[in-house]
Design a protein around this motif. Structure first.
Motif, mmCIF file in Angstrom:
data_model
loop_
_atom_site.group_PDB
_atom_site.id
_atom_site.type_symbol
_atom_site.label_atom_id
_atom_site.label_comp_id
_atom_site.label_asym_id
_atom_site.label_seq_id
_atom_site.Cartn_x
_atom_site.Cartn_y
_atom_site.Cartn_z
ATOM 1 N N GLU A 13 0.839 -1.207 0.000
ATOM 2 C CA GLU A 13 0.000 0.000 0.000
ATOM 3 C C GLU A 13 0.874 1.256 0.000
ATOM 4 N N SER A 16 2.110 1.778 -3.450
ATOM 5 C CA SER A 16 0.992 2.293 -4.257
ATOM 6 C C SER A 16 0.822 3.794 -4.062
ATOM 7 N N SER A 249 -8.057 7.945 -8.623
ATOM 8 C CA SER A 249 -7.262 6.713 -8.617
ATOM 9 C C SER A 249 -7.537 5.888 -9.875
ATOM 10 N N THR A 253 -4.820 5.066 -12.778
ATOM 11 C CA THR A 253 -4.601 3.683 -13.213
ATOM 12 C C THR A 253 -4.604 3.616 -14.730
ATOM 13 N N ASN A 301 -4.454 1.267 -3.021
ATOM 14 C CA ASN A 301 -4.468 0.031 -3.819
ATOM 15 C C ASN A 301 -4.421 0.324 -5.315
ATOM 16 N N LEU A 302 -3.737 1.399 -5.694
ATOM 17 C CA LEU A 302 -3.603 1.746 -7.110
ATOM 18 C C LEU A 302 -2.916 0.625 -7.890
ATOM 19 N N LEU A 303 -1.887 0.003 -7.302
ATOM 20 C CA LEU A 303 -1.187 -1.083 -8.000
ATOM 21 C C LEU A 303 -2.062 -2.330 -8.112
#
Length: 608
Positions: A13, A16, A249, A253, A301-303
């Motif tokens: 996190e 991210s 977000s 992404t 939690n973008l990744l």
């Protein structure tokens, strides 16, 4: 393929969040995106309301419209005749006046999903459309290939055909221009999309999209029975509205996928670097959001969101099917991602997949934000976007890409009335309206002068001169420093050389200020010290410099006529001149003896 390498484990996190901050710097913060989008929206709103009924409507599309300013991004524009409309069935013809509107019927009965034939219903039309007509089974249709070739260089001469567009390079910028037809109705074959919109987008966005209709661009399906006659249904307008509705977000992404495509996937092999494009990335994000694959799209939690999209893309490449978001039966991979090329691409993507999120390290710009946190796990990362963007950065954003406002001269008064009705809009849109108002005042001042010069009636000339001077002076009250040069031009044109030189001298003094902001060039420390906390109007008057933009359909001064005519011959309706070039150009127009006499008088006045 259901596991997430590296997991959403302890520290993921944190990484991210670091990548989120990096993407805010590369792609833009929420404030920057709002500014870019709203400025374009309001410009187009005003422009569209005043465009003559028999002229072209222009709409920006693509990544720039969505808010991206990534290096290498091209400019995409769509054009369509304002008085031509596509209808889905003949019952819709009752909404139009066929005496002055050309109706075109969409016939998709024999076309693959996402494509259609366009049958001309009324013969009143333009040369380009008339020349593109073909007869099939006793009916008159518009050929997409003929129309595309006829309009390819309509905006920029010597453009080359690329897909449905005319493409080329102006300066350092690549462009795509697509001449199309507009439809006010949502196509029946895209109705399944409406039924899928349970959680995203919200009902207001869905309603807005349905009300906006769609477009038809000039390219057929390569495997269809009538490739040269067929038109592709374009949802460009719906797509940018969907992108607008993403949270930040989700948008970042999408931006990360675009960077990953360009810097990682397309660097794997020359054999496969043309198979995927940004549109496939956008389609992946749309499906991932709507399918609720990730419950909460947020910086932490973008990744995870990126990985979900990458897995979906990998699945599509493996199956050879990328479903169009609005018409799933339209497979976007059908003619490119198949056979041996599909196998090679899948193996390359699967190799990246096996590396897990470490595959992002192959992008130098993203790697810096991952490595920094890995080497220093206790590094503090602030995702509050208000802390990521300074006042001066936001001011600079307002000046990055001002759009030339080239409304037909006869529509300027109507544009002014339109702007008056929109003055209660949010801050960024008000700034755009302010810039448009300045441009309109300047144009109207010279139009009034041109009309009365042609009549030769002294009283009318006196009234027009007084009105023109008033408009130009008003423009400088809420314009920028460079707007003073329009007054200098006007005084030179009306033989008031002393006044013109006085304005030029005053402009020179203001341009010598150490805290000027011109494009991206600014001394941040001095600008902040002098202008920090001031209103945008004050900053405009005191510290901002923009290029001089002239409408090539308006006569300003004799010496600029050759440049304007040359620009018009090359379909450029606006002439952009750097402020300092314009300043020295105007100075050169005055004989040395006149300048010396002016300065002598100025000196004597100062002495007395």
């Amino acid at each position: 393929m259901e596991y997430l390498p590296l997991g959403i484990c302890e520290g993921m996190e944190h990484i991210s969040e670091s990548v989120f901050v990096g993407l805010c710097e590369m792609v833009g913060t929420l404030q920057q995106l709002a500014l870019r989008r709203e400025s374009r929206d309001i410009s187009e709103m005003v422009e569209r309301r005043v465009t003559p009924f028999n002229a072209f409507i222009r709409m920006m599309s693509g990544s720039q419209r969505e808010g991206f300013r990534l290096k290498g991004s091209d400019l995409d524009f769509m054009f369509w005749y304002n008085n031509h409309r596509v209808i889905m069935d003949m019952s819709q013809s009752e909404y139009y006046n066929t005496s002055n509107e050309t109706l075109i019927l969409s016939d998709s009965s024999e076309s693959p999903p996402g494509f259609t034939l366009l049958q001309l219903q009324t013969r009143f039309t333009y040369r380009e459309v008339e020349s593109a007509l073909v007869i099939m089974n006793g009916k008159v249709f518009i050929s997409s290939s003929k129309y595309r070739n006829l309009t390819c260089s309509e905006v920029f001469p010597n453009s080359t055909v690329h897909g449905p567009c005319g493409t080329g390079i102006v300066g350092r910028t690549e462009y795509d221009t697509a001449f199309c037809f507009v439809c006010d109705f949502w196509p029946l074959y895209a109705s399944s999309w409406i039924d899928r919109c349970h959680s995203w987008p919200n009902p207001e966005v869905v309603h807005d999209i349905l009300r906006s209709g769609c477009h038809f661009v000039a390219i057929g399906h390569p495997l269809g029975p009538n490739e040269n006659q067929e038109w592709r249904i374009s949802f460009s307008q719906a797509e940018y509205k969907l992108v607008y509705s993403m949270n930040h977000s989700q948008f970042l992404t999408y931006g990360l996928l675009k960077i990953f495509l360009k810097k990682v996937i397309n660097q794997q092999s020359e054999e496969t670097n043309k198979l995927l494009c940004s549109y496939h990335m956008k389609t992946t994000v749309f499906w991932a959001i709507q399918q609720n694959t990730l419950l909460h799209w947020r910086p932490q939690n973008l990744l995870a969101g990126f990985w979900i999209c990458f897995k979906l893309l990998l699945k599509w490449v493996h199956e050879g099917i990328c479903p169009n978001f609005f018409i799933p039966q339209n497979n976007l991979f059908l003619t490119k991602v198949h056979g041996s090329a599909q196998n090679r691409l899948f193996l390359q993507l699967h190799e990246l997949y096996n590396k897990g999120l470490a595959c992002l390290l192959q992008s130098s710009s993203i790697r810096a934000y991952i490595i920094g946190v890995l080497y220093n796990p206790k590094l503090s990362v602030h995702t509050d976007e208000r802390l990521l963007l300074s006042e001066i950065d936001l001011d600079a954003e307002l000046l990055k890409d001002p759009t030339p406002f080239t409304i037909f001269p006869e529509g300027l008064t109507k544009a002014m009335h339109t702007i008056e009705q929109l003055l209660e809009l949010p801050h960024y849109q008000t700034v755009t309206l302010q810039t448009l108002t300045v441009s309109i005042f300047q144009s109207l001042a010279f139009i009034a002068l041109n009309k009365c010069t042609n009549t030769g009636v002294n009283k009318q000339m006196y009234i027009a001169d007084k009105m023109s001077c008033h408009m130009l002076l008003r423009a400088t009250k809420f314009g920028c420093i460079s707007d003073m040069l329009y007054i200098a031009m006007y005084y030179y044109r009306t033989l008031r050389y002393r006044e013109a030189l006085s304005v030029i001298d005053l402009t020179k003094v203001k341009l010598a200020r150490p805290y000027l902001m011109y494009w991206n060039g600014v001394d941040k420390e001095r600008y902040t010290e002098a202008m920090g906390g001031q209103s945008w109007s004050t900053k405009m008057r005191q510290a901002v410099v923009m290029d001089i933009i002239l409408n090539n359909k308006i006569y300003y001064i004799n010496e600029l006529i050759p440049e304007q005519q040359y620009a018009l011959q090359n379909s450029r309706f606006a002439l952009r001149i750097p402020t300092f070039v314009m300043l020295h150009f105007l100075e050169v127009l005055f004989p040395d003896t006149l300048i010396q006499h002016y300065h002598r008088q100025l000196y004597m006045t100062y002495r007395s």
